[in-house]
Motif scaffolding. Structure first.
Motif, short mmCIF file in Angstrom:
data_model
loop_
_atom_site.label_atom_id
_atom_site.label_comp_id
_atom_site.label_asym_id
_atom_site.label_seq_id
_atom_site.Cartn_x
_atom_site.Cartn_y
_atom_site.Cartn_z
N MET A 88 20.51 -38.76 1.38
CA MET A 88 19.18 -39.33 1.16
C MET A 88 18.85 -39.35 -0.33
N LEU A 89 19.16 -38.22 -1.00
CA LEU A 89 18.87 -38.16 -2.43
C LEU A 89 19.66 -39.21 -3.20
N TRP A 90 20.89 -39.43 -2.77
CA TRP A 90 21.71 -40.43 -3.46
C TRP A 90 21.19 -41.82 -3.25
N SER A 91 20.98 -42.14 -2.00
CA SER A 91 20.64 -43.54 -1.72
C SER A 91 19.26 -43.90 -2.25
N GLN A 92 18.34 -42.93 -2.28
CA GLN A 92 16.99 -43.27 -2.73
C GLN A 92 16.97 -43.73 -4.19
N ARG A 93 17.99 -43.31 -4.95
CA ARG A 93 17.98 -43.69 -6.36
C ARG A 93 18.09 -45.19 -6.56
N GLN A 94 18.67 -45.86 -5.56
CA GLN A 94 18.78 -47.31 -5.69
C GLN A 94 17.51 -48.02 -5.21
N HIS A 95 16.60 -47.25 -4.67
CA HIS A 95 15.44 -47.87 -4.06
C HIS A 95 14.21 -47.86 -4.95
N THR A 96 14.44 -48.03 -6.23
CA THR A 96 13.31 -48.16 -7.15
C THR A 96 13.45 -49.48 -7.90
N PHE A 97 12.39 -49.86 -8.56
CA PHE A 97 12.41 -51.12 -9.31
C PHE A 97 12.31 -50.80 -10.80
N PRO A 98 12.98 -51.58 -11.63
CA PRO A 98 12.92 -51.29 -13.06
C PRO A 98 11.51 -51.45 -13.64
N SER A 99 10.75 -52.40 -13.14
CA SER A 99 9.40 -52.53 -13.66
C SER A 99 8.44 -52.94 -12.55
N ALA A 100 7.19 -52.62 -12.77
CA ALA A 100 6.19 -52.89 -11.75
C ALA A 100 5.67 -54.32 -11.85
N GLU A 101 6.15 -55.05 -12.83
CA GLU A 101 5.61 -56.39 -13.06
C GLU A 101 6.02 -57.36 -11.95
N THR A 151 0.15 -45.23 -1.61
CA THR A 151 1.08 -45.68 -2.66
C THR A 151 1.60 -47.09 -2.38
N LEU A 152 1.59 -47.49 -1.11
CA LEU A 152 2.12 -48.81 -0.78
C LEU A 152 1.34 -49.91 -1.47
N LEU A 153 0.04 -49.70 -1.65
CA LEU A 153 -0.79 -50.74 -2.26
C LEU A 153 -0.78 -50.67 -3.78
N GLU A 154 -0.29 -49.59 -4.32
CA GLU A 154 -0.31 -49.43 -5.77
C GLU A 154 0.96 -50.02 -6.35
N VAL A 155 0.81 -51.10 -7.09
CA VAL A 155 2.00 -51.80 -7.58
C VAL A 155 2.82 -50.94 -8.52
N GLU A 156 2.14 -50.09 -9.31
CA GLU A 156 2.92 -49.32 -10.30
C GLU A 156 3.77 -48.22 -9.66
N CYS A 157 3.56 -47.94 -8.37
CA CYS A 157 4.34 -46.89 -7.73
C CYS A 157 5.78 -47.30 -7.44
N VAL A 158 6.09 -48.58 -7.50
CA VAL A 158 7.45 -49.01 -7.14
C VAL A 158 8.51 -48.54 -8.12
N VAL A 159 8.09 -48.08 -9.30
CA VAL A 159 9.11 -47.63 -10.25
C VAL A 159 9.57 -46.21 -9.97
N TYR A 160 8.86 -45.50 -9.09
CA TYR A 160 9.22 -44.11 -8.83
C TYR A 160 10.11 -43.99 -7.61
N GLN A 161 10.92 -42.92 -7.60
CA GLN A 161 11.80 -42.69 -6.45
C GLN A 161 10.98 -42.21 -5.26
#
Lengths: 373, 418
Positions: free
Chosen positions: A122-135, A273-283
């Motif tokens: 889980m810890l490994w795979s979650q690292r791919q589940h972020t976005f580089p920027s919230a834009e 957090t789902l509605l907060e766009v800036e949260c997508v950059v975090y794991q």
């Protein structure tokens, strides 16, 4: 037989390379530890029993980080009869035990053999589940996305789907929005298609296409929906796996033995957090960790067990940033036009967590400037 | 949000008045992608012809000019239908047809699984699960998904081509396989299971048809259409998942919170089947008969022998004939001829109580595998066991293709075709 050089294998090969390059700081051992080769030996270590001892803990980490990742790292076959033990047996005993207990309690496994494997995976795979920027790309704004997600949360509640489906939907939506060029008029359709795909992945009962069209007041035809499904699947390359922050939340709260009320509160905050766009950059694990920490602040509940603290969730700065965003979101939740989550968690069966008075001034708990009114 | 109306239809669905999707019932035995059992003879004929055909690859095209059609072309892209050439049909299932094909990009043989799209529900959920799970798995004992071709009418998964499957292999070598080969197959099966279980995935549909065997003897788990990533908390899965013969007693009794132990039971059944040459608990279409077959060996469980069993929905002890537990070696005679550790592993895999069944990872450490070369235990995920010196299949005792001649390794001639 190795058919290398095919497109889809690339990402996975890459993942292994990263594993070897990575030289993690000591504190992040939990995130860095998985030697994917299950029997790679860690040298110079004592028997299992002594791992409650902090010194041994550090030795273990040292040993692990320094141990060469060989194809044939010499590990004797019958571990039961020799003094050397595979690394999953060498983990700090108490944490390993707690993880097993938590997973059994959550009904993940009967036998504890895989508890740590699953957690490291889980810890490994979650690292791919972020976005580089919230834009977001051009025609879309944060607000539009928030409104769409808010509506999806309502649809999700009506269809009575699981929490995983909701988190997966939003994750797919975030990816699809960045990968596809969809006119604003089809934005709702895109959202519904993501929900449709997530339900096909996770649910036992899948909604009918006509039912979904009906939910959109027949603004789109069935053919349009199926065409969009094809487009989204192609753009996402059929990669629909997601390590849901919800899973981390359940594991961490179970290990920390949080009260029911706190679990509900943390779940509520996590859904915000789902509605907060800036949260997508975090794991995902950081989001879960921050939600739990803020819930603890709000309810003033002292931790029962400190074991979960030994899992490295994220840096202080990141967690504080997420908590700040969440505190603002929680204070904002009862007003404004995206209230689905607030309403969902204001019912009796969720212990009315969203109406908890501490959340209105949650920002104050973090010693941050008050909301501009 | 057509709240009330919506809630009402939703409630009806839940009451079962109108089913939303076919669920697993239809798929339970829908061995799509693999040749259905009754056609085995036909399939064997095809395979045998291919052996004689030698190197003439142009035959499958039925006289078309192969040279013109088939050129390796570096300009071709993955993901487009023109990059692959269909050679022959290998099998047909309820929702997919499998063709043998060749890649025009690099000349590799591939298996093309063509999935028909349903106009009502779009891409089938089984296809979505299979693709998204396989994308994340890379292991020598899991079938490799090369490419996905998505068009308006159909969806094609491009898999690596593997010559046969365990069901066909056992048909070709009746009367039980060579115990040495069984050990190698079992090791690979458990290795694959250990890998997917560690990745939170249950296969849920283990059966010999879903275990592909390459000409070397590499075993690969295939057909992940019913598999799913394990969620936390575990949802109640549909009880109708595994083909009846390989279904564990707890699931037959109606338990829905099953876990990795489900696949272990299936692997245990396959273990017996490979040794004995006949299915462990064969041949019935009905849950109670299937349970009776199991109780005939394990004995009817009681609340003392299996705490909590009486809570399971289908537990009706009065319906079962009283049975005493038997020794495995008395039921399956081949076990009596082999060392005790073989029987011991089988017993640990075929325990009635799911939480007591051995895990795949522990099973790999079982003394049964001690006679295999030691480096096998330290292999990297993506390395085949046949890379270890000294690991190779031994000749099978019987081969229906050459009843008179003792075969060296029955599959080797096939390998020479390509």
């Amino acid at each position: 037989m190795a058919h290398t050089g095919f497109c889809d294998s690339q990402a996975l090969l890459d993942r292994d390379n990263k594993a070897e390059e990575r030289s993690a700081p000591l504190r992040t051992w939990a995130n860095a530890c998985p030697p994917k080769e299950r029997w790679a030996q860690v040298e110079g270590l004592g028997p299992v029993g002594s791992f409650l001892n902090a010194e041994h803990h550090l030795t273990w980490v040292d040993g692990l980080l320094n141990s060469p990742v060989d194809w044939f790292a010499g590990f004797p076959v019958s571990s039961a009869h020799t003094s050397s033990v595979p690394p999953h047996m060498l983990l700090p005993g108490l944490l390993r035990h707690e993880m097993e207990v938590a997973m059994v309690r959550l009904g993940v496994i009967y036998d504890c053999t895989y508890a740590w494997d699953i957690f490291t995976d889980m810890l490994w795979s979650q690292r791919q589940h972020t976005f580089p920027s919230a834009e977001l790309p051009k025609p879309y704004s944060d607000k539009m996305l928030a409104i769409l997600i808010d509506w999806l949360i309502q649809v999700h509640a009506v269809l009575d789907f699981s929490e995983e489906t909701l988190h997966l939907t939003v994750f797919l939506l975030n990816r699809a929005v960045r990968l596809l060029k969809v006119p604003v008029t089809s934005f709702q359709l895109l959202g519904v298609v993501c929900l449709f795909l997530a339900s096909k992945k996770e649910e036992c009962l899948i909604p009918e296409v006509s039912e979904l069209c009906h939910l959109m007041e027949n603004a789109y035809t069935k053919a349009q929906l199926l065409k969009m499904e094809r487009r989204v699947l192609c753009a996402l390359k059929f990669e629909l796996s997601y390590t849901s922050p919800h899973h981390f939340l359940l594991l961490l709260t179970t290990i920390a033995r949080c009260s029911n009320k706190m679990v509900w509160m943390a779940r509520y905050l996590l859904e915000l957090t789902l509605l907060e766009v800036e949260c997508v950059v975090y794991q995902p694990i950081q989001l879960a960790g921050a939600a739990i920490q803020l819930a603890r602040c709000a309810l003033q509940e002292p931790p029962v067990s400190y074991i979960s603290h030994s899992i490295f969730v994220g840096s202080e700065a990141n967690l504080l940033q997420i908590m700040k965003t969440l505190a603002l979101a929680a204070a904002r939740a009862p007003i404004g036009n995206t209230r689905a989550t607030f309403l969902k968690y204001s019912s009796e069966e969720t212990m009315c967590v969203s109406k908890h008075p501490a959340l209105i001034c949650a920002v104050g708990l973090l010693k941050l400037p008050r909301l501009p009114s | 949000m057509q709240n009330i109306r919506q809630a009402a239809t939703d409630a009806f669905h839940r009451l079962g008045l109108k089913q939303r999707h076919l669920g697993y019932e239809e798929l339970g035995d829908g061995s799509y992608g693999e040749t259905p059992q009754p056609h085995w003879f036909h399939t064997l004929q095809v395979r045998r012809l291919r052996v004689h055909r030698g190197r003439s690859n142009s035959d499958p095209l039925g006289g078309k000019s192969f040279q013109q059609e088939f050129q390796w072309n570096t300009g071709l892209q993955f993901g487009t239908a023109t990059s692959y050439l269909n050679l022959e049909k290998l099998g047909e299932g309820t929702y997919a047809t499998v063709y043998k094909g060749i890649s025009r990009i690099n000349g590799h043989l591939v298996a093309l699984k063509v999935i028909r799209m349903k106009t009502e529900e779009g891409v089938p959920f089984t296809a979505i699960r299979e693709a998204s799970l396989l994308k994340g798995l890379k292991h020598a004992n899991i079938v490799l998904l090369h490419d996905i071709i998505h068009t308006r009418e159909s969806l094609t998964f491009v898999f690596e081509y593997v010559q046969t499957d365990l069901a066909q292999y056992m048909t070709q070598h009746p009367g039980g396989l060579n115990p040495y080969n069984v050990r190698i197959f079992m090791f690979q099966l458990l290795r694959g299971l250990s890998y997917i279980h560690g990745h939170r995935i249950l296969h849920r549909d283990l059966k010999p048809q879903n275990l592909l065997i390459s000409y070397l003897g590499e075993l690969k788990l295939a057909d992940f259409g019913l598999a799913r990533s394990k969620s936390i908390p575990c949802q109640t899965y549909s009880a109708e998942v595994v083909t009846l013969w390989y279904r564990p007693p707890d699931v037959l009794l109606g338990s829905t919170d099953y876990s990795t132990a489900l696949d272990i039971w299936g692997a245990g059944c396959i273990f017996i089947e490979m040794l004995q040459g006949a299915p462990a608990f064969p041949g019935v279409a009905e849950v109670f008969e299937q349970l009776q077959k199991i109780w005939a060996v394990l004995g009817v469980p009681t609340e003392e022998t299996w705490p909590g069993v009486s809570q399971l929905p289908n537990y009706k002890p009065e319906w079962f004939l009283p049975c005493k537990p038997k020794q495995f070696r008395d039921v399956w005679k081949r076990l009596a001829q082999l060392p005790f550790k073989t029987e011991d592993l089988a017993m640990q895999m075929l325990l009635a109580i799911p939480r007591e069944r051995i895990s795949a990872q522990n099973a790999l450490q079982h003394p049964y595998f001690n006679t295999l070369p030691h480096p096998l235990m330290q292999l990297r995920d993506t390395v085949s066991v046949f890379k270890v010196p000294g690991v190779r299949l031994e000749p099978e005792p019987r081969d229906i293709f050459s009843p008179t001649r003792r075969m060296k390794s029955s599959l080797v001639p096939l390998a020479k075709c390509w």
